[in-house]
Scaffold this motif. Structure first.
Motif, PDB file in Angstrom:
ATOM      1  N   ALA A  97       0.848  -1.202   0.000  1.00 24.81           N
ATOM      2  CA  ALA A  97       0.000   0.000   0.000  1.00 24.81           C
ATOM      3  C   ALA A  97       0.882   1.250   0.000  1.00 24.81           C
ATOM      4  O   ALA A  97       0.608   2.229  -0.708  1.00 24.81           O
ATOM      5  CB  ALA A  97      -0.916  -0.003   1.214  1.00 24.81           C
ATOM      6  N   GLN A  98       1.963   1.201   0.769  1.00 20.50           N
ATOM      7  CA  GLN A  98       2.879   2.359   0.775  1.00 20.50           C
ATOM      8  C   GLN A  98       3.528   2.529  -0.591  1.00 20.50           C
ATOM      9  O   GLN A  98       3.721   3.650  -1.062  1.00 20.50           O
ATOM     10  CB  GLN A  98       3.938   2.171   1.851  1.00 20.50           C
ATOM     11  CG  GLN A  98       3.342   2.382   3.242  1.00 20.50           C
ATOM     12  CD  GLN A  98       4.368   2.404   4.347  1.00 20.50           C
ATOM     13  OE1 GLN A  98       5.365   1.706   4.263  1.00 20.50           O
ATOM     14  NE2 GLN A  98       4.107   3.184   5.376  1.00 20.50           N
TER      15      GLN A  98
ATOM     16  N   PHE B 290       1.025   4.255  -2.785  1.00 23.32           N
ATOM     17  CA  PHE B 290       0.954   5.696  -2.506  1.00 23.32           C
ATOM     18  C   PHE B 290       2.204   6.409  -3.019  1.00 23.32           C
ATOM     19  O   PHE B 290       2.119   7.534  -3.527  1.00 23.32           O
ATOM     20  CB  PHE B 290       0.774   5.939  -1.001  1.00 23.32           C
ATOM     21  CG  PHE B 290      -0.624   5.669  -0.519  1.00 23.32           C
ATOM     22  CD1 PHE B 290      -1.719   6.286  -1.125  1.00 23.32           C
ATOM     23  CD2 PHE B 290      -0.865   4.799   0.531  1.00 23.32           C
ATOM     24  CE1 PHE B 290      -3.013   6.037  -0.680  1.00 23.32           C
ATOM     25  CE2 PHE B 290      -2.157   4.546   0.980  1.00 23.32           C
ATOM     26  CZ  PHE B 290      -3.231   5.169   0.365  1.00 23.32           C
ATOM     27  N   LEU B 291       3.330   5.740  -2.890  1.00 23.55           N
ATOM     28  CA  LEU B 291       4.576   6.348  -3.379  1.00 23.55           C
ATOM     29  C   LEU B 291       4.498   6.558  -4.900  1.00 23.55           C
ATOM     30  O   LEU B 291       4.894   7.601  -5.424  1.00 23.55           O
ATOM     31  CB  LEU B 291       5.756   5.439  -3.025  1.00 23.55           C
ATOM     32  CG  LEU B 291       7.157   5.974  -3.317  1.00 23.55           C
ATOM     33  CD1 LEU B 291       7.413   7.250  -2.549  1.00 23.55           C
ATOM     34  CD2 LEU B 291       8.216   4.931  -2.949  1.00 23.55           C
TER      35      LEU B 291
END
Lengths: 224, 486
Positions: free
Chosen positions: A64-65, A68-69
């Motif tokens: 998920a990170q 988003f990145l």
């Protein structure tokens, strides 16, 4: 000095309709706070979808990170041509597919060295065996029921699973799912129909009896 | 158990595959009207088909029993840190690439020029007595604001998002494109290059140099940690792509803070940032509501909606300014003829009046005399849609429960209230107005208590503006009557 700014008159359809698109346009202009708002808003469901896709909570949060990145890195090129969630889940689909492919390659190697290693996507017959093992002895409470449902979702192919998750938990239309997964709407219709059929079959014992998992377990014990 | 679940007909024995697809799409609401009708007809007559539908629906509902876990508490924080780290690395890599290419070019093409220029720059800077002033020019110009505002950039971004303080000054219509110009900030005119900055300081006039020197001295007495904090804040602000909007927010926020009571302001600064934001919002909403409330108008929107409504109105007023000013002399002339108020001035005078008159005053006049025009103007295009977009759900529900005509009328009332709230009279305007009064009336005013004096003067001013005429004798009579009813 003046800067271009979207206005009531030139705002695109998506900009007007989707508050997330407006936030993303602020991100494009350099607003970290707008990005934080998007993370706050989407993290929960994004992690949940990813967890169903990769079957691992920690990995899901890492992915998920990563999603988003990627969103943040793409901010300068961002043009709203769809709802924000459609774009977000297009990226999610790609990130998850890459991860599943990598993990699948690793597990194929494991299969050679360790016969007990499982395939990343478990075939239905294995799932059915698991289920019969679970029923009489282990299904005792809500947690077990959740496991049955999670396993049923895991038994779906990656594309069926993704389509099902976007439809069920993101409430996306077939068109939006098709856009996110780069498929035709007809293919989405077919994927969802099959996903439903598979889930129905796997979860049928808990539906048809109208009984709880615990009751099913007791009956199973009495019969034997 | 069927091992080929993708062929449900083998399970039920009767539901063919294509019908299964249709059932699934029916549950998702993805069939057209005709297909929906066909499915529903069959559901009415085929009990197995109906059972299949119910079974699919139950399966789908079962998925709702899965709990949705919150990500770890620090997810947002770590994601933001990841992004900041990534942005820094990207910037460093870019800088490295640029530096590398630049060095190669310089080493190959311009070594002599490089050394000569570098030598010149260093020498000039070293010889300049105000080197520290020049180096920190931007922060010296602004640190007094940074001090009052007392927040980090992320907080400023959050304030910018509330959109209370950022004030575009002009909207430029260029063909179909629209641009918003922000108030020029002194920071934008300060050159980045240190040699040019030195030239810039030298070119300042005496008054500005003295003012700058004073700011510099104030800056120098700050503690080293404070100076560093302001310098870092300034550098980070300058590096932002949206620095112009941020500066506009900062300036608006600074102005707003300085207008607060000192106790209220220091109370705000003592709060942690999250609570401070909520308090700022609460104060701003209260202020906006008070501004509207003063006008004693009914049917105001809820407190939460007021600041957003005011922002929307301001945008609309700016967008429609040209049409409003064009319409004003026509309606004014018509009103004067109909009401037989004095002699109608020549067109050139009316046009000049429409050019110089305060826009809120024009809007107020048109709302009274030609409400339909204002209504049509405000509701043309997507404006209403834009309003719906910013209103709270409650306000939208209130509007939706009314007929279109009632909705328009209600919104127009709101516009009127906002417009009136913006017609506040400045002291300067009042003084100017007072000077235009006859000495007799001025004498009467001077004898009043200061409170009564201000109140009466404001009332006279408002009355004179409403009449839109400059017939001194007419309103002097009115004032005389008011001051001395007997």
């Amino acid at each position: 000095m003046s800067v271009s700014e979207s206005s009531l008159q030139k705002a695109s359809k998506y900009e007007l309709l989707d508050p997330d698109v407006r936030l993303m346009l602020q991100v494009r202009e350099g607003s970290a706070a707008a990005f934080e708002a998007l993370v706050e808003k989407h993290q929960k469901r994004l992690v949940m979808v990813l967890e169903h896709l990769v079957s691992d909570r920690t990995q899901a949060e890492d992915l998920a990170q990563d999603v988003f990145l990627r969103v943040y890195r793409a901010r300068e090129r961002y043009v709203p041509t769809a709802k924000f969630s459609t774009w977000l889940y297009t990226i999610t689909h790609n990130v998850a597919s890459n991860s599943i492919r990598k993990s699948s390659r690793r597990k194929e190697i494991n299969l050679v060295t360790s016969p007990s290693g499982s395939m990343p996507v478990r075939p239905l017959d294995t799932m059915a065996k698991d289920k019969s093992n679970l029923m009489p002895t282990r299904l005792a409470d809500q947690k077990e029921m959740e496991k049955v449902i999670r396993d049923a979702i895991q038994s779906l192919g990656p594309r069926q699973r993704m389509a099902m998750l976007l439809s069920k938990y993101e409430g996306m239309s077939y068109n939006e799912i098709a856009e996110s997964m780069e498929l035709t709407t007809q293919a989405v219709k077919s994927l969802l129909s099959r996903a439903r059929g598979n889930l129905k079959e796997l979860l049928a014992p808990y539906l048809n009896s109208g009984k709880s998992a615990r009751e099913l377990e007791r009956e199973e014990g009495e019969a034997s | 158990m069927n091992s080929k679940p993708e062929q449900p007909e083998s399970q039920s024995g009767e539901i063919e595959f294509s019908s299964f697809d249709e059932l699934s799409a029916y549950l998702d609401g993805e069939l057209d009207e005709k297909q929906t009708q066909e499915v529903e007809n069959r559901l009415g007559s085929d009990s197995k088909y109906l059972a299949e539908l119910q079974s699919l629906q139950k399966t789908w509902d079962l998925l709702d029993t899965l709990p949705v876990q919150e990500p770890g508490g620090s997810f947002t924080k770590t994601t933001m840190e990841l992004i900041v780290g990534d942005a820094v690395n990207t910037a460093k890599n870019r800088r490295k690439r640029t530096l590398f290419l630049g060095r190669v070019a310089i080493m190959i093409l311009l070594p002599v020029v490089f050394f000569a220029t570098a030598y010149g720059v260093v020498r000039r800077l070293k010889s300049d007595p105000d080197r520290r002033l020049i180096e920190n020019l931007s922060v010296i110009e602004n640190f007094s604001k940074y001090e009052v505002v007392d927040c980090d950039l992320e907080f400023l971004e959050r304030i910018r998002n509330i959109d209370f303080f950022q004030k575009p000054t002009v909207i430029v219509v260029n063909g179909s494109e629209m641009e918003v110009a922000y108030e020029d900030d002194i920071a934008d005119s300060i050159p980045i290059d240190s040699v040019q900055r030195a030239e810039y300081v030298k070119a300042l006039d005496v008054e500005k140099k003295i003012s700058l020197k004073g700011k510099f001295e104030d800056f120098e007495v700050k503690s080293e940690s404070d100076r560093k904090r302001y310098i870092d804040f300034d550098l980070e602000l300058q590096a932002r792509g949206n620095r112009q909007q941020l500066r506009s927010t900062l300036n608006g926020f600074y102005d707003w803070l300085t207008e607060l009571e000192l106790s209220e302001r220091s109370g705000l600064q003592d709060l942690p940032q999250n609570e401070r934001l909520a308090e700022i919002r609460a104060i701003r909403v209260r202020q906006a509501q008070n501004e509207l409330g003063k006008k004693s108008l009914v049917n105001l929107p809820s407190k939460e909606d007021v600041p957003f409504l005011m922002g929307w109105c301001e945008s609309i007023f700016q967008l429609k300014e040209r049409q409003l000013r064009d319409r004003f002399p026509l309606v004014l002339e018509q009103a004067m003829r109909q009401k037989k108020i004095g002699s109608v001035p020549p067109t050139s005078v009316l046009l000049e009046k429409s050019r110089v008159e305060n826009l809120n005053s024009i809007i107020g006049f048109l709302l009274r005399e030609d409400r339909q025009f204002v209504e049509d103007l405000i509701f043309e295009g997507d404006a209403l849609f834009g309003l719906y977009d910013i209103l709270s759900l409650n306000a939208r529900k209130q509007l939706d429960s009314r007929s279109e005509a009632e909705q328009r009328s209600r919104i127009l009332d709101w516009v009127d209230a906002v417009n009136q709230s913006q017609q506040g009279t400045s002291l300067e305007d009042l003084k100017k107005f007072e000077m235009e009064l006859s000495s007799k009336v001025r004498d009467r005013l001077q004898k009043m208590s200061s409170e009564k004096y201000r109140e009466t003067l404001e009332w006279m001013y408002e009355e004179s503006r409403k009449s839109q005429i400059s017939s001194q004798s007419w309103w002097e009579q009115q004032i005389e009557k008011t001051l001395d009813p007997n």
